[in-house]
Design a protein around this motif. Sequence first.
Motif, mmCIF file in Angstrom:
data_model
loop_
_atom_site.group_PDB
_atom_site.id
_atom_site.type_symbol
_atom_site.label_atom_id
_atom_site.label_comp_id
_atom_site.label_asym_id
_atom_site.label_seq_id
_atom_site.Cartn_x
_atom_site.Cartn_y
_atom_site.Cartn_z
ATOM 1 N N LEU A 1 0.815 -1.206 0.000
ATOM 2 C CA LEU A 1 0.000 0.000 0.000
ATOM 3 C C LEU A 1 0.852 1.262 0.000
ATOM 4 C CD1 LEU A 1 -2.940 -0.832 2.444
ATOM 5 C CD2 LEU A 1 -3.082 -0.387 -0.009
ATOM 6 N N ARG A 2 1.971 1.226 0.711
ATOM 7 C CA ARG A 2 2.842 2.405 0.794
ATOM 8 C C ARG A 2 3.298 2.830 -0.602
ATOM 9 N NH1 ARG A 2 5.831 0.660 4.387
ATOM 10 N NH2 ARG A 2 4.853 1.754 6.156
ATOM 11 N N GLU A 3 3.643 1.864 -1.414
ATOM 12 C CA GLU A 3 4.102 2.172 -2.775
ATOM 13 C C GLU A 3 2.977 2.785 -3.604
ATOM 14 O OE1 GLU A 3 5.885 -0.118 -6.738
ATOM 15 O OE2 GLU A 3 5.519 -1.241 -4.886
ATOM 16 N N LEU A 4 1.793 2.159 -3.569
ATOM 17 C CA LEU A 4 0.679 2.627 -4.394
ATOM 18 C C LEU A 4 0.145 3.969 -3.905
ATOM 19 C CD1 LEU A 4 -1.320 2.246 -6.655
ATOM 20 C CD2 LEU A 4 -2.695 0.781 -5.151
ATOM 21 N N VAL A 5 -0.084 4.088 -2.612
ATOM 22 C CA VAL A 5 -0.598 5.349 -2.054
ATOM 23 C C VAL A 5 0.381 6.482 -2.318
ATOM 24 C CG1 VAL A 5 -1.235 6.556 0.067
ATOM 25 C CG2 VAL A 5 -1.986 4.203 -0.291
ATOM 26 N N GLY A 6 1.672 6.186 -2.201
ATOM 27 C CA GLY A 6 2.690 7.201 -2.442
ATOM 28 C C GLY A 6 2.691 7.702 -3.870
ATOM 29 N N VAL A 7 2.607 6.776 -4.821
ATOM 30 C CA VAL A 7 2.604 7.162 -6.238
ATOM 31 C C VAL A 7 1.381 8.020 -6.552
ATOM 32 C CG1 VAL A 7 2.354 6.287 -8.596
ATOM 33 C CG2 VAL A 7 3.963 5.196 -7.028
ATOM 34 N N SER B 1 -0.424 9.816 -4.491
ATOM 35 C CA SER B 1 -0.339 11.102 -3.790
ATOM 36 C C SER B 1 0.569 12.080 -4.530
ATOM 37 C CB SER B 1 0.165 10.903 -2.360
ATOM 38 O OG SER B 1 -0.756 10.154 -1.601
ATOM 39 N N GLU B 2 1.635 11.560 -5.108
ATOM 40 C CA GLU B 2 2.552 12.417 -5.864
ATOM 41 C C GLU B 2 1.847 13.093 -7.030
ATOM 42 O OE1 GLU B 2 5.803 10.033 -7.093
ATOM 43 O OE2 GLU B 2 6.632 9.790 -5.065
ATOM 44 N N HIS B 3 0.793 12.439 -7.530
ATOM 45 C CA HIS B 3 0.044 12.994 -8.659
ATOM 46 C C HIS B 3 -1.283 13.605 -8.204
ATOM 47 C CE1 HIS B 3 2.864 10.222 -10.657
ATOM 48 N NE2 HIS B 3 2.768 11.048 -11.683
ATOM 49 N N HIS B 4 -1.390 13.861 -6.902
ATOM 50 C CA HIS B 4 -2.577 14.509 -6.326
ATOM 51 C C HIS B 4 -3.851 13.701 -6.579
ATOM 52 C CE1 HIS B 4 0.077 17.910 -5.685
ATOM 53 N NE2 HIS B 4 0.382 17.889 -6.970
ATOM 54 N N ILE B 5 -3.735 12.401 -6.442
ATOM 55 C CA ILE B 5 -4.867 11.492 -6.589
ATOM 56 C C ILE B 5 -5.075 10.775 -5.254
ATOM 57 C CG2 ILE B 5 -5.795 9.479 -7.809
ATOM 58 C CD1 ILE B 5 -3.852 10.245 -10.122
ATOM 59 N N ASN B 6 -6.292 10.732 -4.788
ATOM 60 C CA ASN B 6 -6.591 10.113 -3.503
ATOM 61 C C ASN B 6 -6.839 8.613 -3.635
ATOM 62 O OD1 ASN B 6 -6.578 12.561 -1.973
ATOM 63 N ND2 ASN B 6 -8.616 13.033 -2.758
ATOM 64 N N TYR B 7 -6.154 7.845 -2.799
ATOM 65 C CA TYR B 7 -6.461 6.411 -2.656
ATOM 66 C C TYR B 7 -7.576 6.330 -1.623
ATOM 67 C CZ TYR B 7 -5.734 1.379 -1.821
ATOM 68 O OH TYR B 7 -5.900 0.024 -1.704
ATOM 69 N N CYS B 8 -8.776 5.924 -2.050
ATOM 70 C CA CYS B 8 -9.938 5.887 -1.171
ATOM 71 C C CYS B 8 -10.214 4.444 -0.769
ATOM 72 C CB CYS B 8 -11.145 6.496 -1.871
ATOM 73 S SG CYS B 8 -10.882 8.196 -2.418
ATOM 74 N N LEU B 9 -9.843 4.105 0.441
ATOM 75 C CA LEU B 9 -9.952 2.738 0.945
ATOM 76 C C LEU B 9 -11.374 2.438 1.405
ATOM 77 C CD1 LEU B 9 -8.527 0.081 2.019
ATOM 78 C CD2 LEU B 9 -8.401 1.295 4.209
#
Length: 239
Positions: free
Chosen positions: A78-84, A86-94
């Motif tokens: 999750l850290r890898e995906l959420v980080g990527v 976030s860098e593009h200003h996209i929210n990972y909505c769990l």
Amino acid sequence: NNRIRELRERDKMTQAELAAKLGISPSTLGRIEKGEIEKVSSDILVKLARIFECGNIRAFSFFTGFRKQRGEIIRPKLRELVGVLSEHHINYCLENDTGLYADVPERVEELLDCFPEMKFVYDPANFIVSGCRAEDTLKRLCGRAYYFHIKDARGKRVVPSGFGNAGIDELVKRIDRDCVCTVEPHLFAFRGVKGTFTDQTRNATAVLKKRQGEAYEKKQAQSGDHRSGEPGQHLRRFL
């Protein structure tokens, strides 16, 4: 993935046109849309979000067949995906769901605490199906939710909103901010109430509209922002 196809068709885009924008073959895109490719790279997700102007990606956690080591395995993924994202200003909505790691409040809180940039989609029915009590989940997670499903359950069965144990009435009472509430399309097809809402859901919708309108007007007055628009419109685009 039906959602990708829906967005593509909404924008009157052919499979070949979207595939070219993504840098993949039309046949690969076709397999993604059919669900034949389960693992889609973060690069493709970012491109899809940009193409369809989606600032939010609704997602789930991971299956829990590896019970003893699940946390240690899940967090790095999750850290890898959420980080990527976030860098593009996209929210990972769990979203919480039965049978996955984030199925009960304790593990949802664990992931939200671990990833402050992660957003939370509150599904009250899934908590009930997972054996949780509505009073507990509402107390612990209602205030941390980014948006809510209006969805109910009794035991292991999903039922029309207001007919289960998910505390829909209490959920609505607790929402005191501008947010999005959704009813998933397949929940309109209950036998006996097909094609309509239950009274409870209709009333809940009216209350939510009133509260969100009041919150939106208050926010505009405080900020001096008097642009036209509807409450919650900034959250409407989801992938």
